[in-house]
Write an enzyme that holds these catalytic residues in place. Sequence first.
Site, PDB file in Angstrom:
ATOM      1  N   ASP A  91     -13.735  36.458 -32.670  1.00 10.93           N
ATOM      2  CA  ASP A  91     -14.336  37.607 -32.288  1.00 10.93           C
ATOM      3  C   ASP A  91     -13.176  38.522 -31.761  1.00 10.93           C
ATOM      4  O   ASP A  91     -12.331  38.345 -30.935  1.00 10.93           O
ATOM      5  CB  ASP A  91     -15.192  37.237 -31.068  1.00 10.93           C
ATOM      6  CG  ASP A  91     -16.656  36.665 -31.289  1.00 10.93           C
ATOM      7  OD1 ASP A  91     -16.432  36.018 -32.677  1.00 10.93           O
ATOM      8  OD2 ASP A  91     -17.325  36.742 -30.480  1.00 10.93           O
ATOM      9  N   LYS A 153     -20.351  43.433 -33.328  1.00 14.96           N
ATOM     10  CA  LYS A 153     -20.764  42.906 -32.053  1.00 14.96           C
ATOM     11  C   LYS A 153     -20.555  43.903 -30.862  1.00 14.96           C
ATOM     12  O   LYS A 153     -19.574  44.882 -30.887  1.00 14.96           O
ATOM     13  CB  LYS A 153     -19.793  41.630 -31.435  1.00 14.96           C
ATOM     14  CG  LYS A 153     -19.680  40.992 -30.071  1.00 14.96           C
ATOM     15  CD  LYS A 153     -19.015  39.881 -29.995  1.00 14.96           C
ATOM     16  CE  LYS A 153     -18.906  39.512 -28.721  1.00 14.96           C
ATOM     17  NZ  LYS A 153     -17.918  38.496 -28.383  1.00 14.96           N
ATOM     18  N   LYS A 182     -24.299  40.901 -33.471  1.00 13.00           N
ATOM     19  CA  LYS A 182     -24.344  40.144 -32.162  1.00 13.00           C
ATOM     20  C   LYS A 182     -24.441  40.744 -30.950  1.00 13.00           C
ATOM     21  O   LYS A 182     -23.493  41.797 -30.778  1.00 13.00           O
ATOM     22  CB  LYS A 182     -22.900  39.231 -32.230  1.00 13.00           C
ATOM     23  CG  LYS A 182     -22.798  38.461 -30.840  1.00 13.00           C
ATOM     24  CD  LYS A 182     -21.545  37.771 -30.990  1.00 13.00           C
ATOM     25  CE  LYS A 182     -21.213  36.708 -29.506  1.00 13.00           C
ATOM     26  NZ  LYS A 182     -19.871  36.077 -29.851  1.00 13.00           N
TER      27      LYS A 182
END
Length: 219
Positions: A91, A153, A182
Amino acid sequence: MDRTKIFQAVDHTLLAQTATWEEIRQICDDALAYHTASVCIPPSYVKRAAEYLAGRMAVCTVIGFPNGYQTTAVKCFETKDALDNGADEIDMVINIGDLKDKNYAAIEDEIRKLKEICGQKILKVIIETCLLTDEEKIKMCQIVTASGADFIKTSTGFSKAGATFDDIALFAAHVGPGVRMKAAGGIRSFADAEKFMELGASRLGTSRIVKLAKAEQNS
């Protein structure tokens, strides 16, 4: 919604600066018990966690975290190091200053470089929605789609706010085919988790969901 589906979407997360190995090991155990998608942990614990889990659970870690203003070279090194240590998912945080400066090519180039390093392993791109305008969020949907990353995300959980339903709805309207979403930060209940998933999020960055389940089990 079946809670099993919610757990399967959770990146069970502990990224606090004070996190100890005992706490990391506990979230690994909890992730195994509840069959979450992954554990999301600091880079310094990746090797130890990967050895402890021995392939039983995906290990996710964070790159350029939480501010995103490291150079691309540093993020590339961090990514290679994390993968060498056993990370299964990455991430990364974008350079938000570049986005504010409309330096879109630099952002896309950086994401592409990290995705090239990741290869078949999952790359999620954190854009820190609480610091962005809707126009900037839409632009990042386009950049992430063009870059070949796997996920967009919402948040690090370390800024002013976390995921909102409106942000996931906006992503859903503007990401291209194949880009997953996400939601992270501020997911406080099973109802929140279910709503995010109904809006299209396929991953949830949270520690709260498993904590709630454990509290219910122990009550």
